[in-house]
Design a protein around this motif. Structure first.
Motif, PDB file in Angstrom:
ATOM      1  N   ALA A  47      -3.298   2.634   8.402  1.00 16.56           N
ATOM      2  CA  ALA A  47      -1.999   3.299   8.607  1.00 16.56           C
ATOM      3  C   ALA A  47      -1.221   3.354   7.296  1.00 16.56           C
ATOM      4  O   ALA A  47      -0.633   4.380   6.943  1.00 16.56           O
ATOM      5  CB  ALA A  47      -1.193   2.561   9.677  1.00 16.56           C
ATOM      6  N   SER A  48      -1.234   2.242   6.547  1.00 23.31           N
ATOM      7  CA  SER A  48      -0.477   2.215   5.288  1.00 23.31           C
ATOM      8  C   SER A  48      -1.127   3.105   4.234  1.00 23.31           C
ATOM      9  O   SER A  48      -0.437   3.775   3.465  1.00 23.31           O
ATOM     10  CB  SER A  48      -0.343   0.777   4.777  1.00 23.31           C
ATOM     11  OG  SER A  48      -1.615   0.175   4.602  1.00 23.31           O
ATOM     12  N   LYS A  49      -2.454   3.140   4.215  1.00 20.87           N
ATOM     13  CA  LYS A  49      -3.147   4.006   3.252  1.00 20.87           C
ATOM     14  C   LYS A  49      -2.986   5.483   3.634  1.00 20.87           C
ATOM     15  O   LYS A  49      -2.884   6.345   2.765  1.00 20.87           O
ATOM     16  CB  LYS A  49      -4.630   3.634   3.180  1.00 20.87           C
ATOM     17  CG  LYS A  49      -4.904   2.355   2.406  1.00 20.87           C
ATOM     18  CD  LYS A  49      -4.577   2.545   0.929  1.00 20.87           C
ATOM     19  CE  LYS A  49      -5.000   1.362   0.094  1.00 20.87           C
ATOM     20  NZ  LYS A  49      -4.713   1.549  -1.338  1.00 20.87           N
ATOM     21  N   ALA A  50      -2.976   5.759   4.946  1.00 20.56           N
ATOM     22  CA  ALA A  50      -2.774   7.142   5.392  1.00 20.56           C
ATOM     23  C   ALA A  50      -1.382   7.627   4.982  1.00 20.56           C
ATOM     24  O   ALA A  50      -1.203   8.782   4.591  1.00 20.56           O
ATOM     25  CB  ALA A  50      -2.944   7.244   6.902  1.00 20.56           C
ATOM     26  N   ALA A  51      -0.392   6.717   5.049  1.00 21.31           N
ATOM     27  CA  ALA A  51       0.971   7.088   4.630  1.00 21.31           C
ATOM     28  C   ALA A  51       0.978   7.443   3.145  1.00 21.31           C
ATOM     29  O   ALA A  51       1.551   8.460   2.732  1.00 21.31           O
ATOM     30  CB  ALA A  51       1.933   5.928   4.904  1.00 21.31           C
ATOM     31  N   PHE A  52       0.313   6.624   2.338  1.00 20.39           N
ATOM     32  CA  PHE A  52       0.281   6.892   0.892  1.00 20.39           C
ATOM     33  C   PHE A  52      -0.485   8.187   0.612  1.00 20.39           C
ATOM     34  O   PHE A  52      -0.080   9.008  -0.224  1.00 20.39           O
ATOM     35  CB  PHE A  52      -0.355   5.696   0.171  1.00 20.39           C
ATOM     36  CG  PHE A  52      -0.297   5.778  -1.337  1.00 20.39           C
ATOM     37  CD1 PHE A  52       0.810   6.309  -1.986  1.00 20.39           C
ATOM     38  CD2 PHE A  52      -1.358   5.309  -2.114  1.00 20.39           C
ATOM     39  CE1 PHE A  52       0.865   6.375  -3.381  1.00 20.39           C
ATOM     40  CE2 PHE A  52      -1.306   5.370  -3.490  1.00 20.39           C
ATOM     41  CZ  PHE A  52      -0.209   5.912  -4.130  1.00 20.39           C
ATOM     42  N   ASP A  53      -1.589   8.393   1.328  1.00 17.16           N
ATOM     43  CA  ASP A  53      -2.403   9.599   1.143  1.00 17.16           C
ATOM     44  C   ASP A  53      -1.567  10.845   1.460  1.00 17.16           C
ATOM     45  O   ASP A  53      -1.573  11.835   0.714  1.00 17.16           O
ATOM     46  CB  ASP A  53      -3.646   9.506   2.047  1.00 17.16           C
ATOM     47  CG  ASP A  53      -4.753  10.451   1.648  1.00 17.16           C
ATOM     48  OD1 ASP A  53      -4.631  11.652   1.952  1.00 17.16           O
ATOM     49  OD2 ASP A  53      -5.745   9.998   1.036  1.00 17.16           O
ATOM     50  N   ALA A  54      -0.824  10.789   2.581  1.00 13.44           N
ATOM     51  CA  ALA A  54       0.006  11.936   2.972  1.00 13.44           C
ATOM     52  C   ALA A  54       1.104  12.169   1.941  1.00 13.44           C
ATOM     53  O   ALA A  54       1.419  13.312   1.584  1.00 13.44           O
ATOM     54  CB  ALA A  54       0.607  11.691   4.355  1.00 13.44           C
ATOM     55  N   ASN A 114       0.810  -1.227   0.000  1.00 11.27           N
ATOM     56  CA  ASN A 114       0.000   0.000   0.000  1.00 11.27           C
ATOM     57  C   ASN A 114       0.842   1.276   0.000  1.00 11.27           C
ATOM     58  O   ASN A 114       0.348   2.336  -0.369  1.00 11.27           O
ATOM     59  CB  ASN A 114      -0.937   0.020   1.214  1.00 11.27           C
ATOM     60  CG  ASN A 114      -1.972  -1.088   1.147  1.00 11.27           C
ATOM     61  OD1 ASN A 114      -2.278  -1.604   0.075  1.00 11.27           O
ATOM     62  ND2 ASN A 114      -2.512  -1.479   2.289  1.00 11.27           N
ATOM     63  N   PHE A 115       2.100   1.166   0.440  1.00 11.37           N
ATOM     64  CA  PHE A 115       2.912   2.388   0.477  1.00 11.37           C
ATOM     65  C   PHE A 115       4.314   2.188  -0.107  1.00 11.37           C
ATOM     66  O   PHE A 115       4.625   2.694  -1.187  1.00 11.37           O
ATOM     67  CB  PHE A 115       2.997   2.924   1.909  1.00 11.37           C
ATOM     68  CG  PHE A 115       3.821   4.180   2.024  1.00 11.37           C
ATOM     69  CD1 PHE A 115       3.567   5.267   1.202  1.00 11.37           C
ATOM     70  CD2 PHE A 115       4.861   4.273   2.941  1.00 11.37           C
ATOM     71  CE1 PHE A 115       4.330   6.432   1.287  1.00 11.37           C
ATOM     72  CE2 PHE A 115       5.627   5.430   3.035  1.00 11.37           C
ATOM     73  CZ  PHE A 115       5.363   6.505   2.205  1.00 11.37           C
ATOM     74  N   LEU A 116       5.172   1.386   0.576  1.00  9.60           N
ATOM     75  CA  LEU A 116       6.594   1.381   0.215  1.00  9.60           C
ATOM     76  C   LEU A 116       6.839   0.916  -1.220  1.00  9.60           C
ATOM     77  O   LEU A 116       7.541   1.581  -1.988  1.00  9.60           O
ATOM     78  CB  LEU A 116       7.376   0.508   1.212  1.00  9.60           C
ATOM     79  CG  LEU A 116       7.362   1.026   2.655  1.00  9.60           C
ATOM     80  CD1 LEU A 116       7.956  -0.011   3.603  1.00  9.60           C
ATOM     81  CD2 LEU A 116       8.133   2.337   2.747  1.00  9.60           C
ATOM     82  N   GLY A 117       6.262  -0.235  -1.587  1.00 14.64           N
ATOM     83  CA  GLY A 117       6.475  -0.752  -2.937  1.00 14.64           C
ATOM     84  C   GLY A 117       5.835   0.135  -3.984  1.00 14.64           C
ATOM     85  O   GLY A 117       6.369   0.324  -5.087  1.00 14.64           O
ATOM     86  N   THR A 118       4.680   0.700  -3.623  1.00 13.54           N
ATOM     87  CA  THR A 118       3.976   1.564  -4.577  1.00 13.54           C
ATOM     88  C   THR A 118       4.793   2.824  -4.871  1.00 13.54           C
ATOM     89  O   THR A 118       4.939   3.215  -6.035  1.00 13.54           O
ATOM     90  CB  THR A 118       2.564   1.896  -4.033  1.00 13.54           C
ATOM     91  OG1 THR A 118       1.774   0.704  -4.134  1.00 13.54           O
ATOM     92  CG2 THR A 118       1.906   3.006  -4.808  1.00 13.54           C
ATOM     93  N   VAL A 119       5.356   3.454  -3.835  1.00  7.96           N
ATOM     94  CA  VAL A 119       6.136   4.667  -4.121  1.00  7.96           C
ATOM     95  C   VAL A 119       7.471   4.317  -4.789  1.00  7.96           C
ATOM     96  O   VAL A 119       7.970   5.086  -5.615  1.00  7.96           O
ATOM     97  CB  VAL A 119       6.331   5.574  -2.874  1.00  7.96           C
ATOM     98  CG1 VAL A 119       4.992   6.081  -2.369  1.00  7.96           C
ATOM     99  CG2 VAL A 119       7.082   4.878  -1.769  1.00  7.96           C
ATOM    100  N   ALA A 120       8.017   3.125  -4.461  1.00 14.15           N
ATOM    101  CA  ALA A 120       9.250   2.696  -5.155  1.00 14.15           C
ATOM    102  C   ALA A 120       8.966   2.506  -6.650  1.00 14.15           C
ATOM    103  O   ALA A 120       9.789   2.841  -7.504  1.00 14.15           O
ATOM    104  CB  ALA A 120       9.767   1.389  -4.549  1.00 14.15           C
TER     105      ALA A 120
END
Ligand SMILES: NC(=O)c1ccc[n+]([C@@H]2O[C@H](COP(=O)([O-])OP(=O)(O)OC[C@H]3O[C@@H](n4cnc5c(N)ncnc54)[C@H](OP(=O)(O)O)[C@@H]3O)[C@@H](O)[C@H]2O)c1
Length: 257
Positions: A158-165, A115-121
């Protein structure tokens, strides 16, 4: 119904649900599509539906939880071309409360991974190429509950909030380079993600409805797509966080794990 002819649209989580519906909707508008997820067979089936609309489709299987694979998948996309639109939609929801996660700490690493780390990578090299060209559009799919407490779903929200931020930070930063950023925050959508929990789910909207919203944003970029109640709930949550959290818990606890 056209408008995306000659545009290259990259979609993660394209093997089913919102991503698959978006791929078909983009194809119906004349756009070429790159489809990513883990399941090769499902991706091939979606690619066949896309090609039936007379456009091109490429399939790149990837597990976005593996950082190096996520980056390699982005490089594979760039071998096809610099995207016009990237829809970062892949996601995994784990409905697990705080105490259940004590025995299952992988709930956090798995959620953050996709939801966050791999997606932003994955998005990084694509954004760099779009910035170099001075045009492009990133659409990130988070959730209506990214900014509102949802007890019992800690790893997911938490993981979606990180991506949203991250998306909110990226928007103004990338605007100067001609890149639009759109945040899509769906509420309940009738896909495998909620059907797996059907016994405690209400009825959601069809994935095709979210796909239409995403295609609408591709045609006319906007900063966010959210249900009407997200903004008032966000304001209420900022003004009275503990009250709102207790209220949400009281309303949702019957469905929580
Ligand atoms: N359904 C809802 O009510 C709802 C509400 C708000 C937000 N959302 C968000 O909408 C997005 C799409 O969800 P959906 O409802 O369409 O769910 P879905 O039907 O379960 O689809 C999830 C997609 O993500 C892919 N995926 C999962 N883990 C992956 C990984 N490690 N690496 C690469 N791809 C992976 C899946 O493909 P593979 O399994 O083949 O990898 C699948 O294509 C998600 O980000 C979700 O959080 C959904």
């Amino acid at each position: 119904m056209h408008g995306l002819e000659g545009r290259l649209v990259v979609i993660t989580g394209a093997s089913r649900g919102i991503g698959a519906a978006t791929a078909v909707a983009v194809a119906a508008r004349g756009g070429d599509v790159v489809l990513l997820a883990r399941g090769r067979e499902s991706l091939d089936a979606v690619a066949a539906r896309v090609r039936e609309r007379g456009v091109r489709a490429w399939v790149i299987p990837v597990d976005l939880r593996v950082d190096v694979d996520a980056k390699a998948a982005a490089e594979a996309v760039l071998q096809i071309g610099v995207p016009d639109v990237v829809v970062a939609n892949a996601g995994h929801s784990i409905a697990r409360g705080v105490l259940e996660c004590v025995e299952r700490p992988d709930s956090y690493t798995r959620s953050m991974g996709v939801n966050f780390l791999g997606t932003v990578a994955f998005c990084g090299p694509l954004l760099a190429a779009m910035v170099h060209r001075n045009s492009g559009h990133l659409i990130g799919v988070t959730t209506a509950t990214a900014r509102i407490p949802l007890p019992g779903w800690g790893p997911y929200v938490a993981s979606k909030a990180a991506f949203d931020a991250w998306l909110r930070a990226a928007g103004p930063e990338l605007a100067a380079s001609g890149i639009h950023v759109t945040i899509s925050r769906p509420a309940l959508v009738d896909t495998g993600m909620v059907v797996r929990r059907r016994e405690r789910s209400r009825r959601g909207v069809a994935p095709e409805r979210i796909a239409d919203q995403l295609v609408g944003a591709m045609l006319r970029p906007r900063p966010e797509i959210s249900p009407w109640w997200v903004r008032p709930a966000d304001v209420a949550s900022a003004a009275a966080p503990h009250t709102v959290a207790r209220l949400v818990w009281a309303v949702t606890r019957r469905r929580a794990p």
